[in-house]
Scaffold this active site. Structure first.
Site, PDB file in Angstrom:
ATOM      1  N   PRO A  35      33.335  16.625  11.255  1.00 15.24           N
ATOM      2  CA  PRO A  35      32.849  17.728  10.413  1.00 15.24           C
ATOM      3  C   PRO A  35      31.337  17.838  10.415  1.00 15.24           C
ATOM      4  O   PRO A  35      30.640  16.830  10.589  1.00 15.24           O
ATOM      5  CB  PRO A  35      33.353  17.364   9.006  1.00 15.24           C
ATOM      6  CG  PRO A  35      33.728  15.925   9.056  1.00 15.24           C
ATOM      7  CD  PRO A  35      33.959  15.553  10.479  1.00 15.24           C
ATOM      8  N   ASP A  36      30.832  19.061  10.242  1.00 14.11           N
ATOM      9  CA  ASP A  36      29.373  19.196  10.079  1.00 14.11           C
ATOM     10  C   ASP A  36      29.020  18.969   8.611  1.00 14.11           C
ATOM     11  O   ASP A  36      29.844  18.453   7.837  1.00 14.11           O
ATOM     12  CB  ASP A  36      28.873  20.538  10.654  1.00 14.11           C
ATOM     13  CG  ASP A  36      29.370  21.750   9.882  1.00 14.11           C
ATOM     14  OD1 ASP A  36      29.969  21.578   8.812  1.00 14.11           O
ATOM     15  OD2 ASP A  36      29.153  22.884  10.348  1.00 14.11           O
ATOM     16  N   ARG A  38      27.019  21.379   6.374  1.00 16.59           N
ATOM     17  CA  ARG A  38      26.796  22.477   5.439  1.00 16.59           C
ATOM     18  C   ARG A  38      27.779  23.637   5.558  1.00 16.59           C
ATOM     19  O   ARG A  38      27.638  24.620   4.853  1.00 16.59           O
ATOM     20  CB  ARG A  38      25.345  22.988   5.578  1.00 16.59           C
ATOM     21  CG  ARG A  38      24.368  21.944   5.140  1.00 16.59           C
ATOM     22  CD  ARG A  38      22.913  22.277   5.351  1.00 16.59           C
ATOM     23  NE  ARG A  38      22.124  21.116   4.972  1.00 16.59           N
ATOM     24  CZ  ARG A  38      21.971  20.031   5.734  1.00 16.59           C
ATOM     25  NH1 ARG A  38      22.521  19.993   6.945  1.00 16.59           N
ATOM     26  NH2 ARG A  38      21.271  18.996   5.309  1.00 16.59           N
ATOM     27  N   ASN A 104      22.315  14.469  15.974  1.00 18.29           N
ATOM     28  CA  ASN A 104      23.602  13.804  15.756  1.00 18.29           C
ATOM     29  C   ASN A 104      23.506  12.305  16.002  1.00 18.29           C
ATOM     30  O   ASN A 104      22.704  11.843  16.820  1.00 18.29           O
ATOM     31  CB  ASN A 104      24.669  14.414  16.673  1.00 18.29           C
ATOM     32  CG  ASN A 104      24.856  15.892  16.388  1.00 18.29           C
ATOM     33  OD1 ASN A 104      24.423  16.365  15.346  1.00 18.29           O
ATOM     34  ND2 ASN A 104      25.484  16.600  17.295  1.00 18.29           N
ATOM     35  N   ASP A 106      26.407  10.547  16.630  1.00 23.48           N
ATOM     36  CA  ASP A 106      27.740  10.171  17.117  1.00 23.48           C
ATOM     37  C   ASP A 106      27.776   9.665  18.554  1.00 23.48           C
ATOM     38  O   ASP A 106      28.806   9.166  19.014  1.00 23.48           O
ATOM     39  CB  ASP A 106      28.721  11.348  16.955  1.00 23.48           C
ATOM     40  CG  ASP A 106      28.216  12.642  17.614  1.00 23.48           C
ATOM     41  OD1 ASP A 106      27.567  12.568  18.667  1.00 23.48           O
ATOM     42  OD2 ASP A 106      28.487  13.730  17.069  1.00 23.48           O
ATOM     43  N   HIS A 121      17.637  11.362  14.654  1.00 20.03           N
ATOM     44  CA  HIS A 121      18.152  10.899  13.355  1.00 20.03           C
ATOM     45  C   HIS A 121      18.861   9.550  13.482  1.00 20.03           C
ATOM     46  O   HIS A 121      19.715   9.223  12.659  1.00 20.03           O
ATOM     47  CB  HIS A 121      19.091  11.940  12.739  1.00 20.03           C
ATOM     48  CG  HIS A 121      18.352  13.143  12.204  1.00 20.03           C
ATOM     49  ND1 HIS A 121      18.970  14.276  11.741  1.00 20.03           N
ATOM     50  CD2 HIS A 121      17.016  13.372  12.047  1.00 20.03           C
ATOM     51  CE1 HIS A 121      18.068  15.160  11.334  1.00 20.03           C
ATOM     52  NE2 HIS A 121      16.871  14.634  11.526  1.00 20.03           N
TER      53      HIS A 121
HETATM   54  N1  APR Z   1      29.918  25.852  17.487  1.00 17.57           N
HETATM   55  C1  APR Z   1      28.706  26.359  17.124  1.00 17.57           C
HETATM   56  N2  APR Z   1      28.207  26.208  15.890  1.00 17.57           N
HETATM   57  C2  APR Z   1      28.929  25.521  14.999  1.00 17.57           C
HETATM   58  C3  APR Z   1      30.190  24.970  15.308  1.00 17.57           C
HETATM   59  C4  APR Z   1      30.698  25.167  16.628  1.00 17.57           C
HETATM   60  N3  APR Z   1      31.890  24.703  17.027  1.00 17.57           N
HETATM   61  N4  APR Z   1      30.665  24.336  14.210  1.00 17.57           N
HETATM   62  C5  APR Z   1      29.736  24.492  13.258  1.00 17.57           C
HETATM   63  N5  APR Z   1      28.685  25.200  13.721  1.00 17.57           N
HETATM   64  C6  APR Z   1      27.434  25.548  13.059  1.00 17.57           C
HETATM   65  C7  APR Z   1      27.548  25.859  11.594  1.00 17.57           C
HETATM   66  O1  APR Z   1      27.797  27.241  11.401  1.00 17.57           O
HETATM   67  C8  APR Z   1      26.194  25.431  11.049  1.00 17.57           C
HETATM   68  O2  APR Z   1      25.265  26.489  11.067  1.00 17.57           O
HETATM   69  O3  APR Z   1      26.624  24.395  13.139  1.00 17.57           O
HETATM   70  C9  APR Z   1      25.733  24.363  12.040  1.00 17.57           C
HETATM   71  C10 APR Z   1      25.746  22.953  11.467  1.00 17.57           C
HETATM   72  O4  APR Z   1      24.772  22.872  10.473  1.00 17.57           O
HETATM   73  P1  APR Z   1      24.674  21.591   9.502  1.00 17.57           P
HETATM   74  O5  APR Z   1      26.011  21.265   8.960  1.00 17.57           O
HETATM   75  O6  APR Z   1      23.598  21.862   8.537  1.00 17.57           O
HETATM   76  O7  APR Z   1      24.277  20.416  10.518  1.00 17.57           O
HETATM   77  P2  APR Z   1      22.829  20.069  11.097  1.00 17.57           P
HETATM   78  O8  APR Z   1      22.008  21.288  11.268  1.00 17.57           O
HETATM   79  O9  APR Z   1      23.048  19.197  12.279  1.00 17.57           O
HETATM   80  O10 APR Z   1      22.223  19.202   9.924  1.00 17.57           O
HETATM   81  C11 APR Z   1      20.962  18.611  10.083  1.00 17.57           C
HETATM   82  O11 APR Z   1      21.280  17.435   8.042  1.00 17.57           O
HETATM   83  O12 APR Z   1      22.480  16.157   6.499  1.00 17.57           O
HETATM   84  C12 APR Z   1      21.684  16.156   7.581  1.00 17.57           C
HETATM   85  O13 APR Z   1      21.127  14.277   8.781  1.00 17.57           O
HETATM   86  C13 APR Z   1      22.070  15.316   8.760  1.00 17.57           C
HETATM   87  O14 APR Z   1      21.378  15.569  11.067  1.00 17.57           O
HETATM   88  C14 APR Z   1      21.889  16.253   9.926  1.00 17.57           C
HETATM   89  C15 APR Z   1      20.917  17.286   9.391  1.00 17.57           C
END
Ligand code: APR
Length: 253
Positions: A35-36, A38, A104, A106, A121
């Site tokens: 999971p992402d 936000r 990431n 991972d 990170h």
């Molecule tokens: N393809 C393209 N985009 C996607 C997909 C996908 N399959 N799945 C999710 N997304 C998009 C979402 O719409 C969102 O805009 O990826 C983005 C993920 O954003 P975040 O959840 O905020 O993740 P990230 O930007 O990596 O967060 C940054 O925040 O909590 C911290 O340390 C953590 O490294 C992380 C940092």
């Protein structure tokens, strides 16, 4: 521009660039089942975000953190790269991408075959005692967690063990972040994939690239606050869009 035109435009930009880099975020790994943070089903909907200071001084916060990790680590360690990771690795192999700068932890870019990965990170594979510096592999930590140890402590000195990920409020890893900044200021093209661009200083890297004269391509399922800086914005899954970009390359050969 329709979707196919955006793919073709992106291929043209990649072909014409001499120093392309990618900046990736959690969205590049959601298709691997991770999971992402936000999105509506993101981790910050289910877990409390623990800051660096809280982790170091507050036992309760550490316990909450390790509870979260106990649930997430097995699936993180079993995850496999998806089409997006493989496509970026392939672009590097073709000599078309210099670095993947990733937020990431991972390790999936490396598993997919990317060699030049800058982890800004930290990573999920290792942990350190903050007192004596003893190094732990994540598998050892998983064993501690299986024994229901709430506050994971160093077996050498009893100190706090911290995974080698960068917490909110913690300074960035100097070597990696310097490298990421240099690559961002020197590149002529940056592919920004699967990140909400809400967390700084990582989110400042596309701005640095843009102000240094690079073109930006965004591949993200949803809008970001910086979409207007990009030459091409593709609101699509990273696996599909990057897969289609590779197919377009092959079609043109
Ligand atoms: N393809 C393209 N985009 C996607 C997909 C996908 N399959 N799945 C999710 N997304 C998009 C979402 O719409 C969102 O805009 O990826 C983005 C993920 O954003 P975040 O959840 O905020 O993740 P990230 O930007 O990596 O967060 C940054 O925040 O909590 C911290 O340390 C953590 O490294 C992380 C940092």
């Amino acid at each position: 521009m329709n979707y196919q035109e955006k793919i073709e435009k992106t291929v043209e930009f990649i072909k014409n660039s001499t120093y392309a880099v990618a900046l990736t975020g959690a969205g590049v790994s959601t298709e691997s089942g991770i999971p992402d943070f936000r999105s509506p089903r993101g981790l910050w909907q289910r877990f409390k975000m623990i800051t660096f200071d809280e982790f170091i001084i507050n036992r309760q916060a550490r316990q909450e953190f390790w509870e979260m990790k106990k649930e997430l680590l097995p699936e993180l360690l079993n995850a496999k790269p998806n089409e997006a990771h493989y496509a970026l690795a392939k672009l590097e192999k073709m000599g078309l991408l210099k670095y993947v700068i990733t937020q990431n932890i991972d390790g999936l870019h490396q598993l997919a075959g990317s060699k030049q990965v800058i982890e800004i990170h930290g990573n999920n594979r290792e942990a350190l005692c903050i007192d004596c510096g003893r190094f732990y592999k994540i598998e050892e930590i998983i064993e501690f967690l299986k024994e229901d140890i709430a506050d994971v402590r160093c077996s050498n000195c009893g100190g706090v063990i911290k995974p080698k990920i960068i917490f909110f409020g913690e300074s960035m890893p100097e070597r990696e972040f310097n490298l990421a900044q240099t690559a961002s200021s020197q590149c002529d093209l940056m592919l920004v994939v699967g990140t909400s661009l809400q967390v700084y200083p990582a989110a400042g890297l596309p701005q640095l690239a843009y102000h240094s004269g690079a073109k930006l391509i965004f591949i993200n399922q949803t809008e970001t606050p910086m979409d207007e800086l990009a030459e091409v914005v593709i609101h699509e899954k990273a696996g599909k869009a990057l897969g289609d970009i590779l197919k377009e390359f092959k079609r043109g050969c």
